[in-house]
Design a protein around this motif. Structure first.
Motif, PDB file in Angstrom:
ATOM      1  N   LEU A 102       0.813  -1.225   0.000  1.00  0.00           N
ATOM      2  CA  LEU A 102       0.000   0.000   0.000  1.00  0.00           C
ATOM      3  C   LEU A 102       0.847   1.277   0.000  1.00  0.00           C
ATOM      4  CD1 LEU A 102      -2.880  -1.036   2.433  1.00  0.00           C
ATOM      5  CD2 LEU A 102      -3.051  -0.664  -0.031  1.00  0.00           C
ATOM      6  N   VAL A 103       2.064   1.182   0.524  1.00  0.00           N
ATOM      7  CA  VAL A 103       2.919   2.379   0.499  1.00  0.00           C
ATOM      8  C   VAL A 103       3.892   2.354  -0.694  1.00  0.00           C
ATOM      9  CG1 VAL A 103       2.753   2.762   2.981  1.00  0.00           C
ATOM     10  CG2 VAL A 103       4.663   1.429   2.098  1.00  0.00           C
ATOM     11  N   GLY A 104       3.782   1.331  -1.512  1.00  0.00           N
ATOM     12  CA  GLY A 104       4.587   1.289  -2.733  1.00  0.00           C
ATOM     13  C   GLY A 104       5.989   0.745  -2.549  1.00  0.00           C
ATOM     14  N   LEU A 105       6.258   0.115  -1.397  1.00  0.00           N
ATOM     15  CA  LEU A 105       7.606  -0.445  -1.180  1.00  0.00           C
ATOM     16  C   LEU A 105       7.791  -1.765  -1.919  1.00  0.00           C
ATOM     17  CD1 LEU A 105       8.310   0.277   2.597  1.00  0.00           C
ATOM     18  CD2 LEU A 105       9.482   1.243   0.610  1.00  0.00           C
ATOM     19  N   THR A 106       6.701  -2.501  -2.084  1.00  0.00           N
ATOM     20  CA  THR A 106       6.748  -3.732  -2.888  1.00  0.00           C
ATOM     21  C   THR A 106       5.548  -3.734  -3.822  1.00  0.00           C
ATOM     22  OG1 THR A 106       5.591  -4.950  -1.145  1.00  0.00           O
ATOM     23  CG2 THR A 106       7.974  -5.166  -1.199  1.00  0.00           C
ATOM     24  N   SER A 107       5.642  -4.563  -4.851  1.00  0.00           N
ATOM     25  CA  SER A 107       4.551  -4.636  -5.829  1.00  0.00           C
ATOM     26  C   SER A 107       3.749  -5.910  -5.611  1.00  0.00           C
ATOM     27  CB  SER A 107       5.117  -4.652  -7.244  1.00  0.00           C
ATOM     28  OG  SER A 107       5.848  -3.483  -7.464  1.00  0.00           O
ATOM     29  N   PRO A 108       2.448  -5.838  -5.821  1.00  0.00           N
ATOM     30  CA  PRO A 108       1.643  -7.061  -5.718  1.00  0.00           C
ATOM     31  C   PRO A 108       1.818  -7.900  -6.983  1.00  0.00           C
ATOM     32  CG  PRO A 108       0.273  -5.211  -6.364  1.00  0.00           C
ATOM     33  CD  PRO A 108       1.654  -4.660  -6.173  1.00  0.00           C
ATOM     34  N   GLU A 109       1.513  -9.198  -6.880  1.00  0.00           N
ATOM     35  CA  GLU A 109       1.550 -10.043  -8.081  1.00  0.00           C
ATOM     36  C   GLU A 109       0.489  -9.559  -9.064  1.00  0.00           C
ATOM     37  OE1 GLU A 109       2.564 -11.456  -5.216  1.00  0.00           O
ATOM     38  OE2 GLU A 109       4.505 -11.897  -6.141  1.00  0.00           O
ATOM     39  N   LYS A 110      -0.647  -9.184  -8.513  1.00  0.00           N
ATOM     40  CA  LYS A 110      -1.731  -8.630  -9.343  1.00  0.00           C
ATOM     41  C   LYS A 110      -2.346  -7.445  -8.599  1.00  0.00           C
ATOM     42  CE  LYS A 110      -3.236 -12.949 -11.454  1.00  0.00           C
ATOM     43  NZ  LYS A 110      -4.221 -14.009 -11.287  1.00  0.00           N
TER      44      LYS A 110
END
Ligand SMILES: Nc1ncnc2c1ncn2[C@@H]1O[C@H](COP(=O)(O)OP(=O)(O)OP(=O)(O)O)[C@@H](O)[C@H]1O
Length: 223
Positions: free
Chosen positions: A65-73
């Motif tokens: 949610l804070v953009g530190l990691t990306s979701p798979e989808k």
């Protein structure tokens, strides 16, 4: 205690584009699906308590949610903009479950360094005032590694006073805090929300009435 600094309340809020929105988020860790097609929304003026058992994926969700990691989808937007937009970071504070401090530096040095990283103009006097309001008088110049766990948590939370931001994402902010510290933070949360702030927090501890109205989002452990 000193007053929280004023928060941004952008035109976008008035245009109905406010809020942090996670859409259809899917996250895997080590081949285990933590969550799939998850939708979550944090509006200005809201306190959301994200709950769930150990390992359910609360920290993983926060980091997405804070953009530190990306979701798979899926994707995350804030005030109508993609989470990777630099301007969004200026209106957000994320404090992780670890204090994220340099143990060799003092509280004052840590907060000076963090403020510089976030391009926040802050004086030594302002930092002293914040540390005073967090009951850390006389400890400003001690290496942080020599502070207690609760004192280190207070230094980490001091960032909320230094950066004027709408969105506070706080992973286990009460960890190591004593009863008085938790009560103080709940009061600060209620005040932030009453001023159009937005808070998403995790805690294994229930919030009291002092925190004001809040919504619970439950994340279940997926096998
Ligand atoms: N970088 C990573 N690499 C591999 N596995 C990870 C990573 N980060 C998290 N995990 C795994 O993902 C799962 C969810 O972890 P996460 O920290 O998101 O849970 P949590 O709900 O915050 O738990 P807790 O309540 O214990 O803090 C755990 O099983 C963890 O081992």
């Amino acid at each position: 205690m000193i007053e929280c600094l004023p928060i941004f309340y952008s035109q976008r809020a008035e245009q109905g584009l406010s809020g942090l929105i996670g859409n259809n988020l899917t996250c895997y860790k080590q081949d285990r699906c933590l969550f799939q097609n998850l939708n979550i929304h944090l509006q200005s003026g809201e306190l959301v308590h994200l709950r769930g058992p150990n390992g359910a994926g609360k920290t993983s969700l926060m980091r997405i949610l804070v953009g530190l990691t990306s979701p798979e989808k899926g994707g995350v937007r804030c005030n109508g903009l993609d989470i990777s937009t630099p301007a969004i970071a200026k209106d957000m504070v994320f404090i992780g479950h670890k204090p994220g401090l340099n143990g060799l530096l003092s509280a004052e040095e840590n907060l000076m360094y963090w403020s510089a990283q976030h391009e926040i103009a802050v004086s030594s006097t302002a930092i002293h005032e914040v540390l005073e309001s967090l009951s850390l008088v006389g400890m400003e110049e001690i290496p942080v590694k020599n502070l207690s766990a609760g004192q280190q948590r207070r230094v980490a939370l001091a960032r909320l006073w230094l950066k004027p931001a709408t969105f506070w994402l706080l992973d286990e902010p009460f960890t190591s805090l004593d009863t008085e510290g938790i009560a103080m933070m709940e009061t600060v949360f209620a005040r932030h929300v009453s001023r159009h702030g937005a808070i998403l927090m995790t805690s294994h501890q229930s919030l009291s009435e002092r925190a004001g109205p809040f919504r619970i989002e439950q994340l279940e452990y997926q096998l």
